[in-house]
Design a protein around this motif. Sequence first.
Motif, PDB file in Angstrom:
ATOM      1  N   GLU A  89     -35.306 -16.759 -40.204  1.00 27.75           N
ATOM      2  CA  GLU A  89     -34.895 -16.393 -41.559  1.00 27.75           C
ATOM      3  C   GLU A  89     -34.674 -14.888 -41.656  1.00 27.75           C
ATOM      4  O   GLU A  89     -35.572 -14.096 -41.365  1.00 27.75           O
ATOM      5  CB  GLU A  89     -35.988 -16.825 -42.534  1.00 27.75           C
ATOM      6  CG  GLU A  89     -35.670 -16.580 -43.991  1.00 27.75           C
ATOM      7  CD  GLU A  89     -36.834 -17.003 -44.868  1.00 27.75           C
ATOM      8  OE1 GLU A  89     -37.021 -16.367 -45.932  1.00 27.75           O
ATOM      9  OE2 GLU A  89     -37.557 -17.945 -44.486  1.00 27.75           O
ATOM     10  N   PRO A  90     -33.476 -14.435 -42.061  1.00 27.60           N
ATOM     11  CA  PRO A  90     -33.226 -12.991 -42.147  1.00 27.60           C
ATOM     12  C   PRO A  90     -34.071 -12.356 -43.251  1.00 27.60           C
ATOM     13  O   PRO A  90     -34.252 -12.949 -44.319  1.00 27.60           O
ATOM     14  CB  PRO A  90     -31.730 -12.901 -42.471  1.00 27.60           C
ATOM     15  CG  PRO A  90     -31.385 -14.218 -43.081  1.00 27.60           C
ATOM     16  CD  PRO A  90     -32.293 -15.226 -42.447  1.00 27.60           C
ATOM     17  N   PRO A  91     -34.631 -11.170 -43.012  1.00 28.06           N
ATOM     18  CA  PRO A  91     -35.449 -10.524 -44.040  1.00 28.06           C
ATOM     19  C   PRO A  91     -34.588 -10.033 -45.200  1.00 28.06           C
ATOM     20  O   PRO A  91     -33.412  -9.704 -45.031  1.00 28.06           O
ATOM     21  CB  PRO A  91     -36.067  -9.349 -43.288  1.00 28.06           C
ATOM     22  CG  PRO A  91     -35.096  -9.049 -42.199  1.00 28.06           C
ATOM     23  CD  PRO A  91     -34.507 -10.362 -41.799  1.00 28.06           C
ATOM     24  N   GLN A  92     -35.185 -10.015 -46.375  1.00 26.70           N
ATOM     25  CA  GLN A  92     -34.495  -9.502 -47.563  1.00 26.70           C
ATOM     26  C   GLN A  92     -34.760  -7.998 -47.680  1.00 26.70           C
ATOM     27  O   GLN A  92     -35.884  -7.579 -47.915  1.00 26.70           O
ATOM     28  CB  GLN A  92     -34.988 -10.243 -48.808  1.00 26.70           C
ATOM     29  CG  GLN A  92     -34.723 -11.744 -48.781  1.00 26.70           C
ATOM     30  CD  GLN A  92     -33.240 -12.054 -48.644  1.00 26.70           C
ATOM     31  OE1 GLN A  92     -32.403 -11.555 -49.407  1.00 26.70           O
ATOM     32  NE2 GLN A  92     -32.908 -12.896 -47.663  1.00 26.70           N
ATOM     33  N   ILE A  93     -33.710  -7.212 -47.482  1.00 27.53           N
ATOM     34  CA  ILE A  93     -33.861  -5.753 -47.465  1.00 27.53           C
ATOM     35  C   ILE A  93     -32.977  -5.138 -48.537  1.00 27.53           C
ATOM     36  O   ILE A  93     -31.774  -5.417 -48.607  1.00 27.53           O
ATOM     37  CB  ILE A  93     -33.480  -5.181 -46.084  1.00 27.53           C
ATOM     38  CG1 ILE A  93     -34.410  -5.761 -44.994  1.00 27.53           C
ATOM     39  CG2 ILE A  93     -33.577  -3.659 -46.080  1.00 27.53           C
ATOM     40  CD1 ILE A  93     -34.043  -5.360 -43.584  1.00 27.53           C
ATOM     41  N   GLU A  94     -33.569  -4.321 -49.386  1.00 24.94           N
ATOM     42  CA  GLU A  94     -32.807  -3.560 -50.384  1.00 24.94           C
ATOM     43  C   GLU A  94     -32.399  -2.231 -49.737  1.00 24.94           C
ATOM     44  O   GLU A  94     -33.145  -1.255 -49.747  1.00 24.94           O
ATOM     45  CB  GLU A  94     -33.665  -3.330 -51.625  1.00 24.94           C
ATOM     46  CG  GLU A  94     -34.050  -4.616 -52.337  1.00 24.94           C
ATOM     47  CD  GLU A  94     -34.930  -4.357 -53.552  1.00 24.94           C
ATOM     48  OE1 GLU A  94     -34.981  -3.195 -54.013  1.00 24.94           O
ATOM     49  OE2 GLU A  94     -35.578  -5.313 -54.010  1.00 24.94           O
ATOM     50  N   TRP A  95     -31.210  -2.219 -49.165  1.00 27.74           N
ATOM     51  CA  TRP A  95     -30.775  -1.117 -48.313  1.00 27.74           C
ATOM     52  C   TRP A  95     -30.807   0.229 -49.015  1.00 27.74           C
ATOM     53  O   TRP A  95     -31.163   1.250 -48.417  1.00 27.74           O
ATOM     54  CB  TRP A  95     -29.364  -1.407 -47.790  1.00 27.74           C
ATOM     55  CG  TRP A  95     -29.253  -2.718 -47.091  1.00 27.74           C
ATOM     56  CD1 TRP A  95     -28.668  -3.867 -47.572  1.00 27.74           C
ATOM     57  CD2 TRP A  95     -29.758  -3.050 -45.801  1.00 27.74           C
ATOM     58  NE1 TRP A  95     -28.778  -4.890 -46.678  1.00 27.74           N
ATOM     59  CE2 TRP A  95     -29.440  -4.420 -45.560  1.00 27.74           C
ATOM     60  CE3 TRP A  95     -30.432  -2.339 -44.818  1.00 27.74           C
ATOM     61  CZ2 TRP A  95     -29.776  -5.070 -44.393  1.00 27.74           C
ATOM     62  CZ3 TRP A  95     -30.770  -2.982 -43.655  1.00 27.74           C
ATOM     63  CH2 TRP A  95     -30.448  -4.331 -43.443  1.00 27.74           C
ATOM     64  N   GLU A  96     -30.426   0.249 -50.292  1.00 24.98           N
ATOM     65  CA  GLU A  96     -30.256   1.529 -50.982  1.00 24.98           C
ATOM     66  C   GLU A  96     -31.560   2.287 -51.176  1.00 24.98           C
ATOM     67  O   GLU A  96     -31.563   3.502 -51.443  1.00 24.98           O
ATOM     68  CB  GLU A  96     -29.563   1.314 -52.335  1.00 24.98           C
ATOM     69  CG  GLU A  96     -30.360   0.513 -53.371  1.00 24.98           C
ATOM     70  CD  GLU A  96     -30.273  -0.986 -53.154  1.00 24.98           C
ATOM     71  OE1 GLU A  96     -30.914  -1.703 -53.940  1.00 24.98           O
ATOM     72  OE2 GLU A  96     -29.578  -1.440 -52.223  1.00 24.98           O
ATOM     73  N   GLN A  97     -32.704   1.617 -51.031  1.00 22.09           N
ATOM     74  CA  GLN A  97     -33.968   2.326 -51.275  1.00 22.09           C
ATOM     75  C   GLN A  97     -34.408   3.174 -50.076  1.00 22.09           C
ATOM     76  O   GLN A  97     -35.322   3.982 -50.199  1.00 22.09           O
ATOM     77  CB  GLN A  97     -35.076   1.331 -51.622  1.00 22.09           C
ATOM     78  CG  GLN A  97     -35.531   0.437 -50.483  1.00 22.09           C
ATOM     79  CD  GLN A  97     -36.706  -0.446 -50.842  1.00 22.09           C
ATOM     80  OE1 GLN A  97     -37.751   0.051 -51.257  1.00 22.09           O
ATOM     81  NE2 GLN A  97     -36.511  -1.759 -50.745  1.00 22.09           N
ATOM     82  N   PHE A  98     -33.720   3.009 -48.932  1.00 19.93           N
ATOM     83  CA  PHE A  98     -34.162   3.723 -47.738  1.00 19.93           C
ATOM     84  C   PHE A  98     -33.269   4.927 -47.428  1.00 19.93           C
ATOM     85  O   PHE A  98     -32.041   4.819 -47.445  1.00 19.93           O
ATOM     86  CB  PHE A  98     -34.186   2.772 -46.539  1.00 19.93           C
ATOM     87  CG  PHE A  98     -35.166   1.643 -46.722  1.00 19.93           C
ATOM     88  CD1 PHE A  98     -36.533   1.884 -46.708  1.00 19.93           C
ATOM     89  CD2 PHE A  98     -34.717   0.351 -46.957  1.00 19.93           C
ATOM     90  CE1 PHE A  98     -37.438   0.845 -46.897  1.00 19.93           C
ATOM     91  CE2 PHE A  98     -35.617  -0.692 -47.145  1.00 19.93           C
ATOM     92  CZ  PHE A  98     -36.984  -0.438 -47.126  1.00 19.93           C
ATOM     93  N   ALA A  99     -33.924   6.046 -47.152  1.00 22.70           N
ATOM     94  CA  ALA A  99     -33.188   7.264 -46.799  1.00 22.70           C
ATOM     95  C   ALA A  99     -32.600   7.170 -45.402  1.00 22.70           C
ATOM     96  O   ALA A  99     -31.569   7.771 -45.104  1.00 22.70           O
ATOM     97  CB  ALA A  99     -34.111   8.476 -46.893  1.00 22.70           C
ATOM     98  N   THR A 100     -33.267   6.424 -44.528  1.00 24.20           N
ATOM     99  CA  THR A 100     -32.748   6.193 -43.179  1.00 24.20           C
ATOM    100  C   THR A 100     -33.496   5.028 -42.560  1.00 24.20           C
ATOM    101  O   THR A 100     -34.487   4.527 -43.099  1.00 24.20           O
ATOM    102  CB  THR A 100     -32.883   7.449 -42.293  1.00 24.20           C
ATOM    103  OG1 THR A 100     -32.129   7.263 -41.093  1.00 24.20           O
ATOM    104  CG2 THR A 100     -34.343   7.726 -41.934  1.00 24.20           C
ATOM    105  N   ILE A 101     -33.025   4.595 -41.383  1.00 24.89           N
ATOM    106  CA  ILE A 101     -33.617   3.461 -40.678  1.00 24.89           C
ATOM    107  C   ILE A 101     -33.755   3.796 -39.200  1.00 24.89           C
ATOM    108  O   ILE A 101     -32.830   4.350 -38.591  1.00 24.89           O
ATOM    109  CB  ILE A 101     -32.745   2.191 -40.833  1.00 24.89           C
ATOM    110  CG1 ILE A 101     -32.520   1.856 -42.313  1.00 24.89           C
ATOM    111  CG2 ILE A 101     -33.379   1.005 -40.117  1.00 24.89           C
ATOM    112  CD1 ILE A 101     -31.548   0.703 -42.537  1.00 24.89           C
ATOM    113  N   GLY A 102     -34.909   3.463 -38.624  1.00 22.94           N
ATOM    114  CA  GLY A 102     -35.107   3.525 -37.177  1.00 22.94           C
ATOM    115  C   GLY A 102     -35.154   2.104 -36.643  1.00 22.94           C
ATOM    116  O   GLY A 102     -35.894   1.261 -37.159  1.00 22.94           O
ATOM    117  N   ILE A 103     -34.362   1.826 -35.600  1.00 25.00           N
ATOM    118  CA  ILE A 103     -34.185   0.446 -35.139  1.00 25.00           C
ATOM    119  C   ILE A 103     -34.470   0.332 -33.645  1.00 25.00           C
ATOM    120  O   ILE A 103     -33.978   1.144 -32.867  1.00 25.00           O
ATOM    121  CB  ILE A 103     -32.729  -0.030 -35.344  1.00 25.00           C
ATOM    122  CG1 ILE A 103     -32.157   0.434 -36.669  1.00 25.00           C
ATOM    123  CG2 ILE A 103     -32.602  -1.533 -35.202  1.00 25.00           C
ATOM    124  CD1 ILE A 103     -30.639   0.367 -36.716  1.00 25.00           C
TER     125      ILE A 103
END
Length: 501
Positions: free
Chosen positions: A307-321
């Motif tokens: 199941e893909p996680p529900q992520i509110e993208w706009e709340q994050f300043a950046t992402i480390g993957i």
Amino acid sequence: MLPLLTAQQIREADAHTIANEPITSIYLMERASKAFVGWFINRFPDKGLVISVYCGTGNNGGDGLAIARMLHDHKYLNLDIKIARYTDKATDDFNINLHRLQQMGLNLHELKTNAEFPTENSAIIIDALLGSGLNKPLSGDYKRLATYINQLKKPVVAVDVPTGFFTDGEIDSEAVVIKADLVITFQQPKINFLLPESAPHIKCWEAVNIGIDEGFIASLKSPYLFIEEKDIKKLLKPRRNFSNKGTYGHALIVAGQAETMGAALLSSAGCAYAGAGLTTACVPESGLTALNTYLPEIMAIVRKGDEPPQIEWEQFATIGIGPGLGKDKNALALITEIFANYKKPVVIDADALNLLASNPELWEKVPAGSILTPHMKEFDRLFGKHANWWQRLQSSLEKAKQHHIYIVLKNDYTLIATPDGNVYFNSTSNPAMATGGMGDVLTGIITSLLAQKYSPREACLIGVFIHGKAGDELAMPNRLNVVLPGQLAKHLPITMAKLMA
């Protein structure tokens, strides 16, 4: 930033200094030799040492003769000076220094073509045979002499560059090079000192200032730069009154599988301890207890099976993957979703790099300004096999421009290639940091700095420097043989505070 020069640029800088200071070339040689001797006598204070100085007949040999004279003036009286007369040619400055030594009555021995080498009874050898102008591997008598010196297994101190070593360009793995325990090099480290191919030939080096015109060096606009502590002090921004967690950004770390939660924990810790206002980790459901136990300050987005996680993208300043994320279809789907929905620069590491390498169609979706943090094998998976590190250096420049990304290629002197065509070499870190998980902490640090509104370039420069500096502060004073990543993450606030004091 300290510009690093090619051999040709070094000659240009020397010539400019001579013409415009103005000084004579023999005086510049005198200045360089004095700087060498100043460092040498601090490192080797025993004036009873038997020291052999091997000199060629070019300017590196001229340096060696001047060094021998100055050591004699400092009461080092057991000097054995050997001149390799393998050619009839000699530079003017070599001849001037030879004449000065002859007037002092010092013992000089000439080594002739094809002749046997004399018995070597020295405690230390100073290598002043050939300098930075070498453009082909050693052959003939010089190769024979270099092989002989290496077989002696005596401590060697090289003048500027070990004989046979190329200062820039590809290094022939079969080339014979005099193995130096210490290189006292002039003005700045040579580019190849900072690449792993130097390891068999150079144990350590020290750069001594000889007064080359720094303005002219800067005008050469070398793409190769060395990060110094003063550069990082200028970039770091101390926290101000009336700031809050929102001031320092919200970072998302997408990492970890059930079996690799350590990578997620370490990258999250690096992010939090480097100062992100908020850190959220997107981890598998099985890792939630570990996350809450290890660092309760980290918030969580839980991944449940397919199941893909529900992520509110706009709340994050950046992402480390990527740390410990795995390379299965769920990981690929998650990375694809991130690239489709998030357009600000991200930090890509570990499994995310491997997925990018095996799915080249993803390149078109990588946000501009993103930061890739590969080690050597990951770099080669991304950009093809390379025969040596000079090739990787050139590829990093090319690919950073092509994809408008930043490449942090991890090593002793981690290099950072930028889209504007520069490569920065980091000046911190030590072998005690060679432990699994160090790269995960670095990913978290760089992600944290991006969240705090540092530019991608600044985040890379500061990130690699404080990562290595924290490791140095833990290892060096205590002579630790191993520094663990978790220790390093916790030490980051102390390191940053010292730099901003």
